[in-house]
Design a protein around this motif. Structure first.
Motif, PDB file in Angstrom:
ATOM      1  N   LEU A  23      60.078  -6.024   9.474  1.00 42.76           N
ATOM      2  CA  LEU A  23      59.037  -7.024   9.289  1.00 42.76           C
ATOM      3  C   LEU A  23      59.146  -8.134  10.320  1.00 42.76           C
ATOM      4  CD1 LEU A  23      59.366  -5.610   6.440  1.00 42.76           C
ATOM      5  CD2 LEU A  23      58.133  -7.604   5.615  1.00 42.76           C
ATOM      6  N   LYS A  24      58.001  -8.550  10.830  1.00 44.74           N
ATOM      7  CA  LYS A  24      57.943  -9.671  11.775  1.00 44.74           C
ATOM      8  C   LYS A  24      58.578 -10.907  11.142  1.00 44.74           C
ATOM      9  CE  LYS A  24      56.043 -11.967  15.316  1.00 44.74           C
ATOM     10  NZ  LYS A  24      56.554 -11.880  16.649  1.00 44.74           N
ATOM     11  N   ASP A  25      58.247 -11.158   9.895  1.00 47.23           N
ATOM     12  CA  ASP A  25      58.809 -12.279   9.150  1.00 47.23           C
ATOM     13  C   ASP A  25      59.800 -11.714   8.140  1.00 47.23           C
ATOM     14  OD1 ASP A  25      59.452 -14.482   7.618  1.00 47.23           O
ATOM     15  OD2 ASP A  25      57.440 -14.745   6.799  1.00 47.23           O
ATOM     16  N   PRO A  26      61.103 -11.792   8.424  1.00 43.98           N
ATOM     17  CA  PRO A  26      62.089 -11.208   7.517  1.00 43.98           C
ATOM     18  C   PRO A  26      61.997 -11.732   6.082  1.00 43.98           C
ATOM     19  CG  PRO A  26      63.135 -11.837   9.579  1.00 43.98           C
ATOM     20  CD  PRO A  26      61.724 -12.384   9.609  1.00 43.98           C
ATOM     21  N   ALA A  27      61.508 -12.944   5.915  1.00 43.23           N
ATOM     22  CA  ALA A  27      61.393 -13.507   4.566  1.00 43.23           C
ATOM     23  C   ALA A  27      60.283 -12.853   3.756  1.00 43.23           C
ATOM     24  CB  ALA A  27      61.166 -15.014   4.651  1.00 43.23           C
ATOM     25  N   ALA A  28      59.435 -12.035   4.389  1.00 47.52           N
ATOM     26  CA  ALA A  28      58.313 -11.401   3.700  1.00 47.52           C
ATOM     27  C   ALA A  28      58.689 -10.094   2.999  1.00 47.52           C
ATOM     28  CB  ALA A  28      57.172 -11.155   4.679  1.00 47.52           C
ATOM     29  N   GLU A  84      51.583  -9.841  26.694  1.00 52.05           N
ATOM     30  CA  GLU A  84      50.142 -10.081  26.792  1.00 52.05           C
ATOM     31  C   GLU A  84      49.745 -10.465  28.207  1.00 52.05           C
ATOM     32  OE1 GLU A  84      46.457 -12.013  24.327  1.00 52.05           O
ATOM     33  OE2 GLU A  84      48.494 -12.600  23.773  1.00 52.05           O
ATOM     34  N   GLU A  85      50.541 -11.306  28.849  1.00 47.51           N
ATOM     35  CA  GLU A  85      50.234 -11.701  30.226  1.00 47.51           C
ATOM     36  C   GLU A  85      50.301 -10.513  31.172  1.00 47.51           C
ATOM     37  OE1 GLU A  85      52.926 -14.891  31.134  1.00 47.51           O
ATOM     38  OE2 GLU A  85      51.977 -16.243  29.684  1.00 47.51           O
ATOM     39  N   ARG A  86      51.286  -9.644  30.978  1.00 49.32           N
ATOM     40  CA  ARG A  86      51.489  -8.522  31.894  1.00 49.32           C
ATOM     41  C   ARG A  86      50.512  -7.379  31.636  1.00 49.32           C
ATOM     42  NH1 ARG A  86      55.666  -6.233  35.307  1.00 49.32           N
ATOM     43  NH2 ARG A  86      56.258  -8.385  35.631  1.00 49.32           N
ATOM     44  N   PHE A  87      50.262  -7.068  30.351  1.00 48.05           N
ATOM     45  CA  PHE A  87      49.505  -5.867  30.027  1.00 48.05           C
ATOM     46  C   PHE A  87      48.127  -6.138  29.439  1.00 48.05           C
ATOM     47  CE2 PHE A  87      54.045  -4.731  29.754  1.00 48.05           C
ATOM     48  CZ  PHE A  87      54.079  -3.840  30.821  1.00 48.05           C
ATOM     49  N   GLY A  88      47.812  -7.413  29.159  1.00 51.48           N
ATOM     50  CA  GLY A  88      46.489  -7.769  28.682  1.00 51.48           C
ATOM     51  C   GLY A  88      46.213  -7.425  27.235  1.00 51.48           C
ATOM     52  N   ASN A  89      47.236  -7.059  26.481  1.00 56.53           N
ATOM     53  CA  ASN A  89      47.067  -6.727  25.065  1.00 56.53           C
ATOM     54  C   ASN A  89      48.027  -7.556  24.224  1.00 56.53           C
ATOM     55  OD1 ASN A  89      45.290  -4.611  25.696  1.00 56.53           O
ATOM     56  ND2 ASN A  89      46.957  -3.142  25.870  1.00 56.53           N
ATOM     57  N   ALA A  90      47.563  -7.947  23.057  1.00 54.43           N
ATOM     58  CA  ALA A  90      48.463  -8.594  22.108  1.00 54.43           C
ATOM     59  C   ALA A  90      49.289  -7.495  21.452  1.00 54.43           C
ATOM     60  CB  ALA A  90      47.675  -9.370  21.062  1.00 54.43           C
ATOM     61  N   ILE A  91      50.598  -7.527  21.661  1.00 51.91           N
ATOM     62  CA  ILE A  91      51.504  -6.510  21.123  1.00 51.91           C
ATOM     63  C   ILE A  91      52.537  -7.212  20.262  1.00 51.91           C
ATOM     64  CG2 ILE A  91      53.237  -4.769  21.715  1.00 51.91           C
ATOM     65  CD1 ILE A  91      51.702  -4.407  24.399  1.00 51.91           C
ATOM     66  N   LEU A  92      52.625  -6.780  19.016  1.00 54.38           N
ATOM     67  CA  LEU A  92      53.599  -7.349  18.095  1.00 54.38           C
ATOM     68  C   LEU A  92      55.003  -6.929  18.512  1.00 54.38           C
ATOM     69  CD1 LEU A  92      53.667  -8.545  14.856  1.00 54.38           C
ATOM     70  CD2 LEU A  92      54.765  -6.312  14.709  1.00 54.38           C
ATOM     71  N   ALA A  93      55.907  -7.894  18.594  1.00 52.91           N
ATOM     72  CA  ALA A  93      57.307  -7.630  18.916  1.00 52.91           C
ATOM     73  C   ALA A  93      58.184  -8.136  17.784  1.00 52.91           C
ATOM     74  CB  ALA A  93      57.699  -8.320  20.222  1.00 52.91           C
TER      75      ALA A  93
END
Length: 180
Positions: free
Chosen positions: A106-111, A66-75
């Motif tokens: 999934l971002k949250d493996p428990a999901a 986000e700091e580098r590219f100005g977009n919220a990107i899910l990792a």
């Protein structure tokens, strides 16, 4: 230091979130990650870190992006060992040539149980879904892929908290992490 992969959601897709791979590699290197490489243009960043894979590492990667590219990107970050466990746990036949096989990370493996429960009824003649360690394995008969119900998850709220990789990409990233 251990190998890991950051699977980024939605970059270089449909003309949105365009990020050149050399710039993406530089962002990771500038953040202190080592042995940074990318695989194809869809946001697979391989790197070495002494941080334990998990939410804190993912949050750090997302802040860097986000700091580098100005977009919220899910990792979604998985260690080499976690990715190997995912590949090893795949159901029999996943990746067969007559199927289009994907892994939903999934971002949250428990999901995983929540996503599995929320998936609309599938066509058993076309679609197959199985839970795995922090993932869902999804395959559809290639000859009938247009009848697949996978696209129904796109409208679900949990869809924004996952990223999808095809089986070939998943196994190739593991091979790259293993030095192949």
């Amino acid at each position: 230091m251990a190998g890991a992969v950051a699977l980024l959601r939605g970059i270089n897709v449909g003309g949105r979130n365009l990020i050149r791979m050399p710039e993406l590699q530089a962002a990771f290197r500038d953040a202190g990650y080592l042995d940074v490489r990318t695989y194809i243009q869809s946001g697979n960043v391989l790197f070495a870190t002494d941080a334990v894979a998990g939410a804190a590492l993912e949050d750090g990667v997302e802040r860097v992006l986000e700091e580098r590219f100005g977009n919220a990107i899910l990792a979604v970050v998985r260690s080499r060992d976690e990715l190997a466990a995912i590949v090893d746990a795949a159901p029999a036949g996943h990746g067969d040539p007559d199927l289009r096989s994907d892994v939903l990370f999934l971002k949250d493996p428990a999901a995983v149980p929540d996503l599995l429960a929320a998936i609309p009824e599938l066509d058993p003649e076309v679609d197959r879904v199985s839970p795995g360690p922090g993932v869902l394995y999804f395959s559809r008969v290639a000859a009938r892929a247009s009848s697949s119900r996978l696209t129904r998850i796109i409208g679900m709220p949990i869809y924004t908290r996952l990223t999808i990789r095809n089986w070939n990409t998943t196994t190739r990233v593991l091979a790259l992490l293993d030095g192949a």
